[in-house]
Scaffold this motif. Structure first.
Motif, PDB file in Angstrom:
ATOM      1  N   CYS A 299       0.851  -1.203   0.000  1.00 46.75           N
ATOM      2  CA  CYS A 299       0.000   0.000   0.000  1.00 46.75           C
ATOM      3  C   CYS A 299       0.885   1.250   0.000  1.00 46.75           C
ATOM      4  N   GLY A 300       0.326   2.331  -0.487  1.00 46.49           N
ATOM      5  CA  GLY A 300       0.968   3.652  -0.380  1.00 46.49           C
ATOM      6  C   GLY A 300       2.358   3.681  -0.988  1.00 46.49           C
ATOM      7  N   THR A 301       3.259   4.300  -0.249  1.00 42.38           N
ATOM      8  CA  THR A 301       4.641   4.444  -0.709  1.00 42.38           C
ATOM      9  C   THR A 301       5.277   3.083  -0.978  1.00 42.38           C
ATOM     10  N   SER A 302       4.956   2.109  -0.151  1.00 40.36           N
ATOM     11  CA  SER A 302       5.519   0.757  -0.351  1.00 40.36           C
ATOM     12  C   SER A 302       5.091   0.197  -1.699  1.00 40.36           C
ATOM     13  N   SER A 346       5.971  -3.760   3.263  1.00 40.17           N
ATOM     14  CA  SER A 346       5.324  -2.869   4.227  1.00 40.17           C
ATOM     15  C   SER A 346       6.354  -2.324   5.202  1.00 40.17           C
ATOM     16  N   GLN A 347       6.456  -1.037   5.256  1.00 41.92           N
ATOM     17  CA  GLN A 347       7.363  -0.403   6.225  1.00 41.92           C
ATOM     18  C   GLN A 347       7.051  -0.913   7.624  1.00 41.92           C
ATOM     19  N   SER A 348       5.801  -0.755   8.042  1.00 43.23           N
ATOM     20  CA  SER A 348       5.422  -1.079   9.420  1.00 43.23           C
ATOM     21  C   SER A 348       5.220  -2.567   9.649  1.00 43.23           C
ATOM     22  N   GLY A 349       4.809  -3.258   8.603  1.00 38.58           N
ATOM     23  CA  GLY A 349       4.423  -4.662   8.781  1.00 38.58           C
ATOM     24  C   GLY A 349       3.091  -4.801   9.500  1.00 38.58           C
ATOM     25  N   THR A 351       0.075  -2.992   8.220  1.00 43.88           N
ATOM     26  CA  THR A 351      -1.021  -2.496   7.393  1.00 43.88           C
ATOM     27  C   THR A 351      -2.054  -3.610   7.177  1.00 43.88           C
ATOM     28  N   VAL A 397       5.145  10.851   9.200  1.00 42.77           N
ATOM     29  CA  VAL A 397       4.049  10.098   8.570  1.00 42.77           C
ATOM     30  C   VAL A 397       4.357   9.835   7.092  1.00 42.77           C
ATOM     31  N   ALA A 399       6.429   8.573   4.368  1.00 43.45           N
ATOM     32  CA  ALA A 399       7.572   7.648   4.310  1.00 43.45           C
ATOM     33  C   ALA A 399       8.629   8.171   3.341  1.00 43.45           C
ATOM     34  N   GLN A 406      13.421   0.195   0.778  1.00 42.56           N
ATOM     35  CA  GLN A 406      12.628  -0.756  -0.018  1.00 42.56           C
ATOM     36  C   GLN A 406      13.206  -0.890  -1.429  1.00 42.56           C
ATOM     37  N   GLU A 487       0.356  14.711   0.357  1.00 46.12           N
ATOM     38  CA  GLU A 487       0.274  14.288   1.764  1.00 46.12           C
ATOM     39  C   GLU A 487       0.618  15.413   2.728  1.00 46.12           C
ATOM     40  N   ALA A 601      -2.517   8.737   8.931  1.00 48.00           N
ATOM     41  CA  ALA A 601      -1.827   8.037  10.019  1.00 48.00           C
ATOM     42  C   ALA A 601      -0.745   7.203   9.377  1.00 48.00           C
ATOM     43  N   LYS A 602       0.330   6.997  10.093  1.00 49.63           N
ATOM     44  CA  LYS A 602       1.436   6.267   9.492  1.00 49.63           C
ATOM     45  C   LYS A 602       1.134   4.782   9.353  1.00 49.63           C
ATOM     46  N   VAL A 604      -1.682   2.005   9.114  1.00 50.66           N
ATOM     47  CA  VAL A 604      -3.115   1.895   8.831  1.00 50.66           C
ATOM     48  C   VAL A 604      -3.582   0.485   9.174  1.00 50.66           C
TER      49      VAL A 604
HETATM   50  C1  G6P Z   1      -0.027   4.809   5.351  1.00 55.24           C
HETATM   51  C2  G6P Z   1       1.157   5.753   5.463  1.00 55.24           C
HETATM   52  C3  G6P Z   1       2.008   5.676   4.197  1.00 55.24           C
HETATM   53  C4  G6P Z   1       2.420   4.252   3.925  1.00 55.24           C
HETATM   54  C5  G6P Z   1       1.217   3.301   3.857  1.00 55.24           C
HETATM   55  C6  G6P Z   1       1.636   1.845   3.835  1.00 55.24           C
HETATM   56  O1  G6P Z   1      -0.906   5.276   4.404  1.00 55.24           O
HETATM   57  O2  G6P Z   1       0.709   7.077   5.676  1.00 55.24           O
HETATM   58  O3  G6P Z   1       3.166   6.476   4.364  1.00 55.24           O
HETATM   59  O4  G6P Z   1       3.124   4.188   2.716  1.00 55.24           O
HETATM   60  O5  G6P Z   1       0.406   3.476   5.030  1.00 55.24           O
HETATM   61  O6  G6P Z   1       2.272   1.537   5.037  1.00 55.24           O
HETATM   62  P1  G6P Z   1       3.266   0.325   5.217  1.00 55.24           P
HETATM   63  O7  G6P Z   1       3.675   0.393   6.659  1.00 55.24           O
HETATM   64  O8  G6P Z   1       2.473  -0.915   4.918  1.00 55.24           O
HETATM   65  O9  G6P Z   1       4.392   0.495   4.278  1.00 55.24           O
END
Ligand code: G6P
Length: 607
Positions: A299-302, A346-349, A351, A397, A399, A406, A487, A601-602, A604
């Motif tokens: 999702c998103g930037t990833s 996924s940055q956060s792991g 999402t 927030v 990325a 990545q 953003e 939100a960072k 999701v």
């Molecule tokens: C949110 C953040 C984005 C991020 C996306 C995916 O929308 O605001 O910056 O790219 O989630 O998050 P992830 O942790 O899965 O890479």
């Protein structure tokens, strides 16, 4: 989404909970609240707006306690009001609860209680959970929580205080993350490990369908079946200094500037003497010849980083490549079997859509790999096989440095698969590796000229919209540039494949709509020049992101942002940096809340 922090111990809980919430504010900042327990007396303070507002409010009242729970909200059900802020309390004041997630059957349950004459104070889906637990509570908190969880549908992380229990609080996880830590008579919980780092880096990631009891004696874990479970703590190799802004005005700028070192760390040990080595981290090396498909899901930037990788995979792996946003992938009828390598980025792991897509691919027998910054995240644990970004904690927030990590990790992965399939000749590998190793210094070279980007941003500050264009790997870079801009600056920005301009977007152009063209010297450069000319003919101001030494491009541009030359496979590593800086500086000139953009939100954790 939503940040949760809890504490019990000998210290002032308010200070620790507020400190944790400040650290978690990137998860939501619509409203904030805290409950503090002093013996059997629970005091609550909540407000609309940021944790700073809550802190000021707390300073004016006399609430204190050695046990406390706090929440910073990203609104889902119910507007941004004080009533909808957490914690929520049942009408008898027996249960105080905060929540991250969505309770899907809150209407049905709400009607049941309404028939019994209960009047709701808030519009949230959370209040029902406090009510339900309270209605089921006699003298066994664990039983009441378990019974309530049996009736609740959806996703929830709860932290719960019981008014008649002064020495323990409870955490529940079904979906959204919760991390626990205990040391020296203190027990903490938080939505993210970063909030625990000042106290401990020996942490426990709650699994789905677990309940934890936290007291000065430590943590006791139970399953939803009521049985005790063994706690398996993880040692996290991050420290609290990594989550500090230092002398930077914003986390985003600090993180942009860290990108050279992030790149070095991501490449270290995986790229030695002109050879790529991922044996230790990629468990499917032996199967590489059997793969027919590779899916990148994110999702998103990833997802933008995945789209760059997808183009590289098209070129080097001979596999059928699919890049998809997780929220679409999980509902499509995707062919995904044991011949498929499914890569979840996924940055956060954490999402929610990416996690759900990974479960689906695993169930269908795909070989799954997580590419994440947080190895012990839900995704890392769900998938098992992890390629770590090594970017360090990212707080802004928007990325940035994790996008860079990545790109590096996915490039290594793609080239490794190519090599395992016998498609990457040693000379080619050597050439690419040599250039990969040069990239960190090139990124730092761009960063050293960051002030030039600010001057350019200054010239465009009054304009209402921007159109970003690129082709091939520069198209996802254009998408990332547009995403960063909208953003954090709230200026309308959209990205298109440059070849699509004349099929519609060109109608938007005039002298008040700049075109940002990502146009490095690559195989498609000439085609990009034509698209730039077409845009100029419609009076659009042109900002180009181009290769240093490309003097011709100046003739077609109002402004140019130059990056060092590189192999054409790697231009995204460099072209994205001026776009991140452009977004940052424009947002800063416009006075935006850069690290906490509105509505975002960072992490999701809802679908
Ligand atoms: C949110 C953040 C984005 C991020 C996306 C995916 O929308 O605001 O910056 O790219 O989630 O998050 P992830 O942790 O899965 O890479």
């Amino acid at each position: 989404m939503c940040g949760i922090m809890g504490y019990i111990g000998p210290k002032d809980a308010a200070e620790i909970v507020i400190g944790g919430l400040e650290c978690l504010e990137y998860r939501g900042y619509d409203s904030a609240g805290i409950a503090l327990a002093e013996g059997h007396k629970i005091g609550i303070s909540k407000c609309v707006g940021s944790v700073a507002n809550l802190k000021t409010q707390l300073e004016k009242c006399s609430l204190s306690g050695k046990m406390g729970i706090g929440h910073t909200r990203w609104a889902t059900h119910g507007g941004v009001t004080r009533e909808n802020a957490h914690p929520h309390v049942d009408p008898d004041g027996k249960v105080v609860l905060i929540h991250n997630g969505i309770i899907e059957n809150f209407h049905e349950l709400g009607e049941e209680f309404a028939k019994k004459g209960v009047r709701f104070v808030s519009e949230t889906d959370t209040e029902i959970a406090a009510l339900l637990i309270s209605s089921l509570y006699r003298d066994d908190p664990l039983l009441a929580i378990r019974e309530a969880c049996g009736r609740l549908r959806g996703a929830f992380a709860f932290v719960i205080l019981f008014a008649d229990i002064a020495d323990r609080y409870y955490c529940v996880r079904k979906g959204p993350p919760l991390v626990l830590g205990a040391a020296g008579g203190e027990a903490f919980c938080a939505s993210d490990v970063t909030a625990l780092l000042p106290y401990t880096n020996n942490v426990l990631f709650m699994e789905d369908e677990e309940i934890a009891e936290l007291s000065a004696e430590g943590i006791v874990l139970y399953g939803f079946d009521g049985l005790r479970k063994e706690a398996c703590p993880h040692l996290v190799d991050w420290d609290a200094s990594m989550t500090s802004k230092g002398t930077y005005p914003h986390f985003m700028l600090k993180e942009i500037e860290e990108q050279g070192s992030v790149l070095r760390r991501t490449l270290t040990g995986r790229l030695e003497n002109g050879v790529i080595g991922l044996e230790a981290e990629f468990p499917f090396s032996e199967d590489a010849r059997l793969f027919r498909r590779i899916h990148f899901v994110a999702c998103g930037t990833s997802c933008h980083a995945s789209a760059v990788a997808g183009r590289l995979a098209d070129r080097y792996t001979g596999l059928d490549v699919r890049v998809e946003t997780a929220s679409e992938y999980r509902y499509g009828n995707v062919i995904c079997d044991k011949h498929t390598l499914a890569v979840f980025v996924s940055q956060s792991g954490e999402t929610a859509d990416t996690l759900a897509a990974a479960s689906l691919a695993q169930a269908r027998g795909a070989r799954c790999l997580a590419v994440t910054n947080v190895v012990s995240s839900s995704l890392g644990r769900e998938v098992g096989s992890v390629l770590e970004l090594r970017a360090g904690p990212e707080i802004g927030v928007a990325a940035t440095k994790t996008f860079m990590g990545q790109l590096a990790a996915l490039t290594l992965l793609t080239l490794w698969i190519s090599k395992r399939k016998g498609l990457l000749a040693p000379q080619e590998e050597k050439r690419l590796c040599a250039e990969l190793a040069r990239l960190p210094a090139k990124v730092e070279d761009i960063l050293a000229r960051g002030e030039d980007v600010r001057k350019i941003a200054e010239r465009y500050k009054g304009l209402p919209a921007f159109l970003f264009i690129g082709r091939e790997a520069s198209y996802p870079v254009a998408m990332e540039g547009a995403l960063k801009l909208k953003e954090i600056s709230y200026v309308h920005a959209e990205a298109h494949a440059a070849g699509e301009m004349k099929h519609g977007p060109i109608a938007l152009l005039n002298e008040r709509m700049p075109v940002v063209a990502v146009v490095p010297k690559d195989g498609i450069y000439k085609k990009m020049l034509s698209n730039i000319q077409e845009s100029r003919a419609r009076r659009a101001p042109i900002i180009t992101v181009a290769s240093r030494g490309d003097e011709d491009i100046r003739r077609f541009s109002n402004d140019s942002l130059f990056v060092p030359e590189t192999e054409e496979e790697f231009t995204p590593f460099l072209t994205v940096v001026p776009l991140q800086l452009f977004a940052y500086h424009l947002a800063s000139i416009l006075g935006r809340e850069i690290d906490r953009p509105r509505n975002l939100a960072k992490s999701v954790t809802v679908e």
